[in-house]
Design a protein around this motif. Structure first.
Motif, mmCIF file in Angstrom:
data_model
loop_
_atom_site.group_PDB
_atom_site.id
_atom_site.type_symbol
_atom_site.label_atom_id
_atom_site.label_comp_id
_atom_site.label_asym_id
_atom_site.label_seq_id
_atom_site.Cartn_x
_atom_site.Cartn_y
_atom_site.Cartn_z
ATOM 1 N N GLU A 66 -0.713 0.561 -2.825
ATOM 2 C CA GLU A 66 -1.416 0.814 -4.085
ATOM 3 C C GLU A 66 -0.383 1.332 -5.072
ATOM 4 O O GLU A 66 -0.263 2.534 -5.296
ATOM 5 N N GLY A 67 0.395 0.399 -5.600
ATOM 6 C CA GLY A 67 1.486 0.727 -6.516
ATOM 7 C C GLY A 67 2.387 -0.479 -6.648
ATOM 8 O O GLY A 67 2.091 -1.564 -6.141
ATOM 9 N N ASP A 68 3.511 -0.304 -7.297
ATOM 10 C CA ASP A 68 4.428 -1.410 -7.547
ATOM 11 C C ASP A 68 5.283 -1.702 -6.320
ATOM 12 O O ASP A 68 5.573 -0.808 -5.526
ATOM 13 N N VAL A 69 5.685 -2.966 -6.186
ATOM 14 C CA VAL A 69 6.590 -3.402 -5.123
ATOM 15 C C VAL A 69 7.803 -4.040 -5.790
ATOM 16 O O VAL A 69 7.656 -4.942 -6.608
ATOM 17 N N ILE A 70 8.996 -3.560 -5.447
ATOM 18 C CA ILE A 70 10.237 -4.055 -6.033
ATOM 19 C C ILE A 70 11.174 -4.460 -4.896
ATOM 20 O O ILE A 70 11.653 -3.611 -4.152
ATOM 21 N N SER A 71 11.431 -5.759 -4.791
ATOM 22 C CA SER A 71 12.276 -6.285 -3.727
ATOM 23 C C SER A 71 13.555 -6.862 -4.311
ATOM 24 O O SER A 71 13.511 -7.698 -5.202
#
Length: 131
Positions: A66-71
């Protein structure tokens, strides 16, 4: 021999605060904050729940974010993500992927380290992005 390090947030363990590592992390518990790794795999297991940003080189989401995902390299989602998704390498969606938010492919992401909430940083396209 390899000196690979890996941390485990086990089922039943709850962390309220940010978790930052310079190695891989597997989360099968609850993190009420950001989960960030400067290198290696960040795994959100099937029972795992992250209420914050998840950032890493390689990210595998089988649980809930429940938030941003940065890959920065590869992203595989077979769980639930409610937030913005940004990836610089490859993305793969599994049969159980449930997304609510936006997906953006960007040129490249460097590890920035923890950022204080409310601080403005420069986005991928050069425009200010609110964190």
């Amino acid at each position: 021999m390899s000196n690979a390090q890996f941390s485990l947030i086990a089922p039943g363990l709850s962390i309220h605060g940010h978790v930052t590592a310079d190695h891989g992390i597997s989360c099968f518990g609850l993190v009420g904050g950001d989960l960030r790794s400067s290198q290696g795999l960040v795994q959100v297991g099937a029972e795992g729940l992250i209420r914050g940003t998840v950032e890493g080189d390689h990210i595998l989401v089988d649980g809930t974010v429940e938030g941003d995902v940065i890959s920065r390299v590869s992203l595989h989602i077979n769980g639930r993500v409610k937030g913005r998704i940004a990836y610089a390498g490859t993305i793969r969606l599994g049969p159980n992927a449930a997304l609510e938010g936006t997906i953006s492919r960007i040129a490249g992401i460097g590890y920035e380290g923890p950022v204080s909430p409310g601080v403005t940083v420069e986005g991928a396209q050069g425009e200010p992005a609110k964190v």
